[in-house]
Design an enzyme around this catalytic site. Structure first.
Site, PDB file in Angstrom:
ATOM      1  N   GLU A 293       6.066  -1.553  -8.982  1.00 58.83           N
ATOM      2  CA  GLU A 293       5.342  -0.985  -7.851  1.00 58.83           C
ATOM      3  C   GLU A 293       3.929  -1.590  -7.821  1.00 58.83           C
ATOM      4  O   GLU A 293       3.732  -2.648  -7.242  1.00 58.83           O
ATOM      5  CB  GLU A 293       5.348   0.539  -7.917  1.00 58.83           C
ATOM      6  CG  GLU A 293       6.789   1.069  -7.752  1.00 58.83           C
ATOM      7  CD  GLU A 293       6.900   2.584  -7.684  1.00 58.83           C
ATOM      8  OE1 GLU A 293       5.940   3.235  -7.257  1.00 58.83           O
ATOM      9  OE2 GLU A 293       7.961   3.111  -8.077  1.00 58.83           O
ATOM     10  N   MET A 294       2.957  -0.993  -8.499  1.00 55.92           N
ATOM     11  CA  MET A 294       1.616  -1.581  -8.480  1.00 55.92           C
ATOM     12  C   MET A 294       1.345  -2.422  -9.719  1.00 55.92           C
ATOM     13  O   MET A 294       0.375  -3.182  -9.765  1.00 55.92           O
ATOM     14  CB  MET A 294       0.564  -0.480  -8.360  1.00 55.92           C
ATOM     15  CG  MET A 294       0.619   0.204  -6.997  1.00 55.92           C
ATOM     16  SD  MET A 294      -0.582   1.524  -6.888  1.00 55.92           S
ATOM     17  CE  MET A 294      -0.410   2.010  -5.179  1.00 55.92           C
TER      18      MET A 294
END
Lengths: 302, 476
Positions: free
Chosen positions: A116-117
């Site tokens: 994701e990040m």
């Protein structure tokens, strides 16, 4: 026969409506929520400065990204459908598998999830300390930028993301003409077919876990609760999602397998309730589901 | 001398008493705040016990629709209360650490939550499914294509399931047999959707009912969260009682000590009263004494004079307070006397002597004085002078001396005086080998004057004769 009578009244007997109206506002600390809002939209949270919370939770399209699976940094694709961030404060747990107790705990997840990040808090705190965020945090939190404070601010902002005044809420509040007759019929079917057993309360869902595939195997790759507890008995138990703003959050189910509400309703009746439903009934239920779209909060409206 | 040390010890005891009362006050304030705070923990715990009861009630419910928002709110509250009770400063508030009990509570709460979540899922599906079983039963009864036997078994099965659901005695074997029979039926009639659904719902419901009974049984037999909460309750209660006991003991000790101090103060006060009365007596004596009494400070500035002083000197009190006693100096006394006085006082000794001092109106007077330094804690604090006015006495002494050596009538030297004078003159003449002459005068017929004119005239004659002779001879 007395059992029969008893059962007939099982659902009808409930003194209050099983769905409750969303409160118009939640009190928040506005300083924190303003900071949280800025963080929510800032790609600085991700390792390569490409992904923000808003990338997957687009607040102008239902609080999700309308993709089957979302994309993280380096174009990596996830394997679970982004749930809407709207009204998530009313969910009893966060994430499909309920692995986070509350919004703050949830916010920790995506930041450090490699697909994701892909960031670490250690790195993120370092980065933020070189920006005007340093002072903004100092003004609110005595200990400045910390992991807990970052997610606290984001969680505070997310509390403001509620969508009151949906036509159905207005109907529940006494405006009998807020929804159509078809939608009213849909609500009755929703109750009598048993959808209400799981989708009820203020968030019309989001307050219990249940098995994905109560009556039949659903061929799910993710195993839900089992991922957290490793308990065989928890396999395929997922958090029942909220149905608020459902019309704006396709595709549906944790793996985004359906694009339309029509398909999803039919699937749920078949796999979860083990019942028979006619197309007319499905249409009515879908019409009812369309009445659950609320107002976008003031601070988000463009 | 005044006992200054006694006054000091009273101050000391008073200061100690004030300090003591302050300590007592702060201690009691602190403990009562402590106890108040402990009570809030206790209250939270009682809330938790109540919430736990509602968990149990929740787990025993089954035949009604439940909005799970309520139970979720309770779980959240319970969770918050655990955090409150487990806060680090909470442990510091109590004498013993109770984190082991809290961790037991946490564990059993985790366990209970698992049951609650299971129960929620199970109950939602079960409630819904049981409801549908009745609908299916109705559909099957109305469906004329179903055989009589099938319809009969379906009805019986429905009622059996219901009995099992409400936990009354149920023949489980009968349920199994019925299921077996219906499955057999389905094999020969594959398109019978209603029957298929009926079978799949009833067989699942049996499992679900079993699940919910299992959860309820565990709840009855285990109750570990309740036990752990009770344990903590006992801990709080014991701690509270202990605190109250300690507080009582300490308060009593404080109280008794305070009483003792008060008693000591009372005794001291009584003693000082006696001294005070004595001092009043002394003061009265000093004020009304015929002796001049002067008190100065260590720098010899006058701080006190009594009325006799004012009377003897002619000054007013305002004029002398703050002045040095040297204003009385007349210059008639040699400086050596004063030097001796200062030397003695410096050595801490008393000085006795006589002064010839000067009044405000410049007239002289005589004083016999005693001057002494007053020591307090080995330091000169004051000088005290007690002086007797002897001016009259000195005058009287002179007069007596005159009368002894002179004739009272004629004021001429008398026989005693003439004898010592003649003796002296003879001795001088012997030493000088010179001659002296003595003139002896007799008054003839003096007796006749006395007898004829009376003794008063005779006296007058003697006085006149003495005057006339005195006038014409050189005074010796």
């Amino acid at each position: 026969m007395k059992y029969l009578l008893l059962l007939t009244f099982l659902f009808l007997n409930s003194y209050a409506e099983p769905i409750t109206v969303i409160p118009p506002k939640i009190s928040v600390n506005s300083e924190k929520s303003d900071l949280g809002k800025q963080l929510f939209f800032d790609t600085i949270l991700s390792r390569d400065n490409t992904v923000s919370c808003a990338s997957c939770h687009d607040l102008n399209s239902g609080g999700d990204d309308n993709l089957k699976f979302s994309f993280g940094i380096d174009g990596q694709e996830g394997d679970i459908n982004s749930p809407t961030v709207y009204n998530s404060v009313y969910n009893f747990r966060q994430f499909w598998n309920g692995s986070a107790k509350d919004l703050a705990e949830q916010a920790k997840g995506p930041i450090e999830n490699p697909i994701e990040m892909g960031n670490t808090f250690e790195n993120l705190i370092k980065t933020l300390n070189q920006t005007p965020y340093k002072n903004k945090f100092k003004n609110i939190y005595a200990d400045g930028i910390t992991k807990e404070n970052i997610v606290d601010a984001i969680a505070e902002f997310e509390k403001t993301l509620t969508t009151p005044n949906s036509p159905f809420d207005k109907y529940l509040s006494g405006d009998k003409n807020a929804i159509t007759q078809k939608q009213k019929d849909g609500y009755d079917i929703f109750k009598s077919k048993g959808c209400i057993a799981c989708h009820h309360g203020v968030n019309i869902g989001g307050n219990l876990y249940n098995k994905f595939g109560v009556m039949k195997d659903t061929q799910s790759k993710r195993t839900g609760r089992h991922e957290v507890t490793k308990n065989e008995a928890d396999k395929y138990y997922f958090k029942v999602p909220s149905l608020r703003n459902i019309a704006k959050t396709s595709p549906y189910l944790h793996d985004g397998r359906f694009d339309t509400l029509d398909d999803t309703v039919k699937f749920m009746v078949h796999y979860q309730l083990g019942r028979i439903i006619t197309q007319d009934e499905v249409d009515k239920v879908v019409a009812f589901l369309n009445s659950l779209t609320g107002e976008t909060p003031e601070n988000i409206k463009k | 001398m005044i006992n200054m040390k006694k006054i000091d010890s009273i101050t000391l005891v008073l200061v100690f008493l004030v300090f003591f009362i302050l300590t007592l006050f702060t201690y009691l304030l602190k403990t009562s705040a402590n106890i108040d705070e402990q009570i809030t923990y206790h209250d939270h715990l009682v809330d938790m016990q109540l919430i736990n009861k509602s968990f149990d009630n929740f787990l025993l419910k089954k035949s009604t629709f439940i909005n799970y928002d309520d139970i979720n709110l309770k779980i959240t509250n319970f969770d918050k209360k655990i955090d409150f009770i487990d806060a680090p400063d909470a442990h510091g508030l109590f004498k013993k650490n109770y984190s082991n009990i809290v961790s037991d509570i946490k564990n059993s709460f985790e366990e209970k939550q698992i049951f609650i979540e299971k129960f929620k899922s199970n109950s939602a599906s079960l409630l819904n499914s049981i409801h549908y079983v009745f609908e299916l039963n109705k559909l099957i009864q109305e469906d004329t294509s179903q055989t009589y036997e099938t319809r009969d078994v379906v009805t019986k099965q429905t009622l059996l399931l219901m009995k099992y659901y409400i936990n009354s005695y149920t023949n489980k074997k009968q349920i199994k047999d019925n299921l077996k029979f219906l499955k057999q039926r389905l094999k020969s009639d594959k398109n019978n959707l209603e029957l298929e659904l009926f079978i799949s719902h009833t067989s699942r419901n049996v499992k679900r009912i079993e699940n919910s009974h299992t959860i309820q049984n565990i709840l009855y037999t285990q109750g570990s969260l309740e036990d752990n909460l009770n344990q903590l309750h006992m801990f709080f209660e014991e701690n509270y009682n202990e605190n109250m006991f300690v507080e009582k003991v300490i308060t009593t000790i404080f109280f008794i000590t305070a009483l003792i101090i008060l008693f000591i103060l009372l005794i001291m006060y009584k003693r000082s009263l006696v001294i005070k009365n004595e001092l009043y007596g002394f003061k009265y004596a000093v004020q009304n004494s015929d002796n001049s009494i002067v008190m100065t400070d260590a720098d010899k500035n006058i701080t006190y004079v009594n009325d006799a002083f004012l009377e003897h000197t002619g000054y007013t009190r305002e004029e002398v307070i703050g002045e040095n006693p040297r204003i009385l100096k007349s210059g008639e006394i040699p400086q050596s006397v004063y030097n001796d006085l200062n030397k003695k006082l410096k050595n801490g000794k008393k000085w006795d002597g006589e002064f010839i001092n000067v009044r405000k109106d410049k007239s002289l007077y005589y004083e016999k004085a005693s001057i002494m330094p007053i020591y307090v804690d080995n330091k000169v604090k004051n000088y005290l002078a007690i002086k007797l006015n002897i001016t009259d006495y000195i005058k009287q002494k002179d007069e007596l001396q005159f009368l002894a050596l002179h004739d009272s009538l004629t004021k001429l030297p008398n026989r005693v005086s003439i004898e010592s004078s003649i003796d002296k003159k003879i001795k001088i003449a012997q030493r000088n080998k010179s001659k002296i002459t003595i003139l002896f005068i007799d008054l003839d017929r003096f007796k006749t004057i006395n007898d004829t004119l009376g003794h008063d005239v005779g006296d007058e004659l003697l006085i006149q004769t003495a005057k006339r002779i005195t006038k014409v001879i050189k005074r010796v």
